[in-house]
Write an enzyme that holds these catalytic residues in place. Sequence first.
Site, PDB file in Angstrom:
ATOM      1  N   LYS A 193       0.841  -1.206   0.000  1.00 45.22           N
ATOM      2  CA  LYS A 193       0.000   0.000   0.000  1.00 45.22           C
ATOM      3  C   LYS A 193       0.870   1.248   0.000  1.00 45.22           C
ATOM      4  O   LYS A 193       1.832   1.327   0.779  1.00 45.22           O
ATOM      5  CB  LYS A 193      -0.893  -0.029   1.238  1.00 45.22           C
ATOM      6  CG  LYS A 193      -1.735   1.207   1.452  1.00 45.22           C
ATOM      7  CD  LYS A 193      -2.573   1.064   2.728  1.00 45.22           C
ATOM      8  CE  LYS A 193      -3.183   2.360   3.170  1.00 45.22           C
ATOM      9  NZ  LYS A 193      -3.865   2.237   4.469  1.00 45.22           N
ATOM     10  N   HIS A 246      -0.912  14.943   0.450  1.00 44.74           N
ATOM     11  CA  HIS A 246      -1.482  16.027  -0.352  1.00 44.74           C
ATOM     12  C   HIS A 246      -1.595  15.634  -1.832  1.00 44.74           C
ATOM     13  O   HIS A 246      -1.477  16.494  -2.713  1.00 44.74           O
ATOM     14  CB  HIS A 246      -0.675  17.324  -0.177  1.00 44.74           C
ATOM     15  CG  HIS A 246      -0.532  17.717   1.262  1.00 44.74           C
ATOM     16  ND1 HIS A 246      -1.618  17.866   2.089  1.00 44.74           N
ATOM     17  CD2 HIS A 246       0.561  17.946   2.032  1.00 44.74           C
ATOM     18  CE1 HIS A 246      -1.191  18.198   3.314  1.00 44.74           C
ATOM     19  NE2 HIS A 246       0.121  18.236   3.305  1.00 44.74           N
ATOM     20  N   LYS A 302      -2.985   7.677  14.647  1.00 41.63           N
ATOM     21  CA  LYS A 302      -2.139   7.027  15.652  1.00 41.63           C
ATOM     22  C   LYS A 302      -2.338   7.617  17.050  1.00 41.63           C
ATOM     23  O   LYS A 302      -2.060   6.969  18.051  1.00 41.63           O
ATOM     24  CB  LYS A 302      -0.662   7.094  15.234  1.00 41.63           C
ATOM     25  CG  LYS A 302      -0.122   8.508  15.140  1.00 41.63           C
ATOM     26  CD  LYS A 302       1.309   8.588  14.641  1.00 41.63           C
ATOM     27  CE  LYS A 302       1.475   8.509  13.164  1.00 41.63           C
ATOM     28  NZ  LYS A 302       0.812   9.571  12.351  1.00 41.63           N
TER      29      LYS A 302
HETATM   30  C1  LIG Z   1      -5.498   8.380   3.113  1.00 40.95           C
HETATM   31  C2  LIG Z   1      -5.173   8.700   4.533  1.00 40.95           C
HETATM   32  C3  LIG Z   1      -4.068   8.120   5.129  1.00 40.95           C
HETATM   33  C4  LIG Z   1      -3.747   8.425   6.448  1.00 40.95           C
HETATM   34  N1  LIG Z   1      -2.663   7.808   7.022  1.00 40.95           N
HETATM   35  C5  LIG Z   1      -2.426   7.997   8.336  1.00 40.95           C
HETATM   36  C6  LIG Z   1      -1.433   7.233   8.993  1.00 40.95           C
HETATM   37  O1  LIG Z   1      -0.791   6.376   8.367  1.00 40.95           O
HETATM   38  N2  LIG Z   1      -1.240   7.441  10.320  1.00 40.95           N
HETATM   39  C7  LIG Z   1      -1.971   8.358  11.018  1.00 40.95           C
HETATM   40  O2  LIG Z   1      -1.734   8.489  12.223  1.00 40.95           O
HETATM   41  N3  LIG Z   1      -2.932   9.102  10.429  1.00 40.95           N
HETATM   42  C8  LIG Z   1      -3.171   8.931   9.111  1.00 40.95           C
HETATM   43  N4  LIG Z   1      -4.166   9.624   8.486  1.00 40.95           N
HETATM   44  C9  LIG Z   1      -4.871  10.669   9.232  1.00 40.95           C
HETATM   45  C10 LIG Z   1      -5.906  10.099  10.139  1.00 40.95           C
HETATM   46  O3  LIG Z   1      -6.549   9.000   9.546  1.00 40.95           O
HETATM   47  C11 LIG Z   1      -6.872  11.220  10.521  1.00 40.95           C
HETATM   48  O4  LIG Z   1      -6.127  12.252  11.148  1.00 40.95           O
HETATM   49  C12 LIG Z   1      -7.929  10.718  11.473  1.00 40.95           C
HETATM   50  O5  LIG Z   1      -8.507   9.539  10.981  1.00 40.95           O
HETATM   51  C13 LIG Z   1      -8.993  11.796  11.669  1.00 40.95           C
HETATM   52  O6  LIG Z   1      -9.961  11.260  12.543  1.00 40.95           O
HETATM   53  P1  LIG Z   1     -11.264  12.092  12.892  1.00 40.95           P
HETATM   54  O7  LIG Z   1     -11.922  11.326  13.979  1.00 40.95           O
HETATM   55  O8  LIG Z   1     -10.930  13.510  13.135  1.00 40.95           O
HETATM   56  O9  LIG Z   1     -12.131  12.059  11.542  1.00 40.95           O
HETATM   57  P2  LIG Z   1     -13.154  10.913  11.083  1.00 40.95           P
HETATM   58  O10 LIG Z   1     -12.583   9.577  11.300  1.00 40.95           O
HETATM   59  O11 LIG Z   1     -13.614  11.272   9.706  1.00 40.95           O
HETATM   60  O12 LIG Z   1     -14.316  11.039  12.136  1.00 40.95           O
HETATM   61  C14 LIG Z   1     -15.192  12.132  12.175  1.00 40.95           C
HETATM   62  C15 LIG Z   1     -16.558  11.535  12.382  1.00 40.95           C
HETATM   63  O13 LIG Z   1     -17.507  12.559  12.623  1.00 40.95           O
HETATM   64  C16 LIG Z   1     -18.705  12.152  11.975  1.00 40.95           C
HETATM   65  N5  LIG Z   1     -19.530  13.335  11.751  1.00 40.95           N
HETATM   66  C17 LIG Z   1     -19.260  14.396  10.981  1.00 40.95           C
HETATM   67  N6  LIG Z   1     -20.244  15.290  11.044  1.00 40.95           N
HETATM   68  C18 LIG Z   1     -21.173  14.798  11.888  1.00 40.95           C
HETATM   69  C19 LIG Z   1     -22.429  15.257  12.348  1.00 40.95           C
HETATM   70  N7  LIG Z   1     -22.927  16.436  11.943  1.00 40.95           N
HETATM   71  N8  LIG Z   1     -23.132  14.488  13.205  1.00 40.95           N
HETATM   72  C20 LIG Z   1     -22.646  13.277  13.619  1.00 40.95           C
HETATM   73  N9  LIG Z   1     -21.447  12.783  13.200  1.00 40.95           N
HETATM   74  C21 LIG Z   1     -20.722  13.534  12.350  1.00 40.95           C
HETATM   75  C22 LIG Z   1     -18.221  11.532  10.668  1.00 40.95           C
HETATM   76  O14 LIG Z   1     -19.194  10.734  10.065  1.00 40.95           O
HETATM   77  C23 LIG Z   1     -17.018  10.758  11.142  1.00 40.95           C
HETATM   78  O15 LIG Z   1     -17.302   9.429  11.509  1.00 40.95           O
HETATM   79  C24 LIG Z   1      -4.520   9.345   7.175  1.00 40.95           C
HETATM   80  C25 LIG Z   1      -5.656   9.923   6.581  1.00 40.95           C
HETATM   81  C26 LIG Z   1      -5.986   9.593   5.273  1.00 40.95           C
HETATM   82  C27 LIG Z   1      -7.202  10.204   4.649  1.00 40.95           C
END
Ligand SMILES: Cc1cc2nc3c(=O)[nH]c(=O)nc-3n(C[C@H](O)[C@H](O)[C@H](O)COP(=O)(O)OP(=O)(O)OC[C@H]3O[C@@H](n4cnc5c(N)ncnc54)[C@H](O)[C@@H]3O)c2cc1C
Length: 360
Positions: free
Chosen positions: A246, A251, A328
Amino acid sequence: MIGQLLARRGVRTLGLERFDIPHAMGSSHGITRIIRLAYYEHPSYVPLLLRAFELWGELAAESGRHLLEVTGTIDASAPDEVVFTGALASCQAFDLPYEVLTSQALTARYPGYHLPADHLALFQPRGGFLLPERCITAHVEGALAAGADIRARERVLAWEPAGDGVHVTTERGVYEAGRLILAAGAWMGDLVPALRGLLEPERQVLAWFAPLQRELFTPERFPVFNLMVPEGRFYGFPEHDVPGFKIGLYHHLEQRVDPDHFEREASPVDEAPLREATARYFPAANGPTMALRTCMFTNTPDEHFILDALPGFPQIIVASPCSGHGFKFAAVIGEILADLAVRGATRHDVGWLGLGRFAV
Ligand SMILES: Cc1cc2nc3c(=O)[nH]c(=O)nc-3n(C[C@H](O)[C@H](O)[C@H](O)COP(=O)(O)OP(=O)(O)OC[C@H]3O[C@@H](n4cnc5c(N)ncnc54)[C@H](O)[C@@H]3O)c2cc1C
């Protein structure tokens, strides 16, 4: 994690998710996420990572699920570039074990790697990858077991302060709460207009390519990597759970998006930079395409996290989606958010991740 910790602290807790648990619409899907201690982005993340490792270990033990695979980590770049220099500085600042390998030594030890001859690689043994869908499931199961009320398919539409507390309106009802933690990923701008200008959702693409020599891309023989080369900053993983080595590019095509309306299908144009980097730097992995998937980063201007109360509203805690490097930390971020919600303070050093650094 937040739900589990709050419920365990005796706090009546409601968790709301607009999609399924887990789902593939936001930022936390795609089988694997790198976890590493060597942290070129900023050495101040290292203490948080040490705590995150402890908490992931506890969650794995409690849930009986395999959540983390240790492969060791490679941070490689030209000797004067930040991926290498920053990783080295963070290891030295926190006395972490590491080895510096020349490009030739790296290939001799891990033959899947063929990096530019002038590159240096920092190998740090404590790191590898988390299995994000399983981590989310384990956290939610833990929260439910601790008595939290968790509801999927219930979107938050609005919130408003009510005295010291808050009213939250969803598609299904209105709730009163003492505190509100907002961690809505790429949709944070919808829920907190003051953050809209700061947070930029960005389309990302991941590729899985079938290795031509599969034995070189197993977790035992292929550490996860961050790699800075002239074409950009790439990251990648050995084969796990699904077929294929993978690879992703930070960006990717630099596409800022609306999280509700963007192209979720990946195209040959998306595949091209990932294919080219694989052919050049991981030639033994350059076999047929197995999968292409999209996902979203949500970036702050300095690409550091936001973990803070909203100015003027100590009862509203916000957590940014972490600029593409947050998964992480999810376990320790949960602990920090629970601390901020319950006590208004945390023992973790997160002052530098506050909103005060921006004009909000
Ligand atoms: C391709 C990719 C590769 C990555 N690789 C890495 C890596 O190797 N290591 C690492 O540490 N990080 C990595 N990251 C970053 C990491 O995955 C993110 O920083 C992290 O997953 C963000 O989590 P979050 O909970 O903020 O967002 P999300 O996981 O998107 O969670 C936000 C949640 O809020 C919910 N939500 C939104 N609006 C509402 C609403 N109005 N009402 C109810 N629920 C709502 C959404 O449905 C969602 O489930 C990567 C990200 C991507 C895209």
